[in-house]
Motif scaffolding. Structure first.
Motif, PDB file in Angstrom:
ATOM      1  N   SER A 162       0.833  -1.213   0.000  1.00 61.85           N
ATOM      2  CA  SER A 162       0.000   0.000   0.000  1.00 61.85           C
ATOM      3  C   SER A 162       0.862   1.254   0.000  1.00 61.85           C
ATOM      4  O   SER A 162       0.551   2.241  -0.680  1.00 61.85           O
ATOM      5  CB  SER A 162      -0.932  -0.002   1.218  1.00 61.85           C
TER       6      SER A 162
ATOM      7  N   LYS B 294       1.119   4.180  -2.848  1.00 57.93           N
ATOM      8  CA  LYS B 294       0.893   5.595  -2.537  1.00 57.93           C
ATOM      9  C   LYS B 294       2.052   6.454  -3.032  1.00 57.93           C
ATOM     10  O   LYS B 294       1.853   7.514  -3.642  1.00 57.93           O
ATOM     11  CB  LYS B 294       0.723   5.777  -1.030  1.00 57.93           C
TER      12      LYS B 294
ATOM     13  N   ASP C  38       2.100   9.429  -5.846  1.00 60.24           N
ATOM     14  CA  ASP C  38       2.534  10.796  -5.489  1.00 60.24           C
ATOM     15  C   ASP C  38       3.514  11.378  -6.494  1.00 60.24           C
ATOM     16  O   ASP C  38       3.517  12.588  -6.746  1.00 60.24           O
ATOM     17  CB  ASP C  38       3.166  10.797  -4.093  1.00 60.24           C
TER      18      ASP C  38
END
Length: 240
Positions: free
Chosen positions: A184, A188, A192
């Motif tokens: 996870s 992320k 980004d």
């Protein structure tokens, strides 16, 4: 048109040429035409084996090529050795017999129609009318969401990879929970530093036709129109 190979024996005679017409659907890289003759009295299985070796070798080297095999097969059936080929002639070509056949590796590629004899030949002529619909006309383009890596994205992604310690329960490490959290976190970080954008993908588009390849082609066309021979050689070198 380039001569690829020729073969002659008591079993079969054939000649293979390679063509690259001015217009060719993008899904095909080239066209191979095999003109052959199998005598009526020979062992057709052995004759077809010779033909199979020649055609299958070219197919392995050119998987996106169009293959057209035509002429007098007599009793031989090419589909017995190349089952994915399709035969397009459905009428008699010599008396009541259908001897002159046309096979291609694309179903529905041509529609065959009978035409008068040429000269004193006892075989009628076969006219092939293109019935193929290019992929770009058969399906609509697809809108895809892709991620792009802007300048500095790699170093930014490296900076954010600081994983916490694995989750523990007493003396036991919960590997499943730790793996889930790591995946996870990586996802992320990836979201980004990357930029999402929509692109249009056509059904006949090759996977190697990227934005970089389009830019190189555009550069080549530009220097060709300008007449700069040195720059054109450089552009060709970058493409190859």
């Amino acid at each position: 048109m380039v001569l690829v190979s020729s073969y002659c024996s008591s079993l079969v005679e054939f000649v293979t040429v390679r063509c690259r017409p001015f217009y060719l659907p993008r899904e095909f890289t080239t066209i191979f035409i095999v003109r052959m003759y199998i005598p009526p009295s020979v062992n057709t299985k052995e004759a077809l084996c010779e033909l199979y070796r020649a055609i299958s070798g070219l197919q392995n080297a050119h998987p996106d090529g169009l293959f057209i095999t035509a002429r007098d097969f007599n009793r031989a059936n090419l589909k017995s050795v190349l089952p994915k080929f399709h035969q397009h002639v459905d009428f008699a070509t010599r008396g009541v017999n259908t001897l002159d056949l046309v096979y291609t590796n694309i179903p529905g590629m041509y529609r065959a129609e009978p035409r008068p004899h040429l000269g004193y030949s006892d075989h009628i002529s076969v006219m092939l009318i293109s019935a193929y619909r290019p992929l770009i006309r058969c399906s609509k383009p697809i809108l895809k969401l892709v991620k792009t890596w802007p300048e500095g994205a790699t170093s930014a992604l490296q900076d954010c990879f600081e994983f916490r310690e694995a989750a523990t329960n007493g003396d036991t490490t919960d590997l499943e929970e730790y793996m889930s959290s790591v995946i996870s976190y990586i996802s992320k970080c990836n979201d980004d530093v990357t930029i999402s954008k929509s692109i249009t993908v056509h059904s006949n588009q090759k996977p190697w036709m990227t934005a970089k390849m389009h830019a190189l082609l555009k550069s080549r066309d530009s220097v060709f129109r300008a007449g700069d021979k040195d720059a054109l050689r450089t552009a060709w070198a970058k493409l190859s």
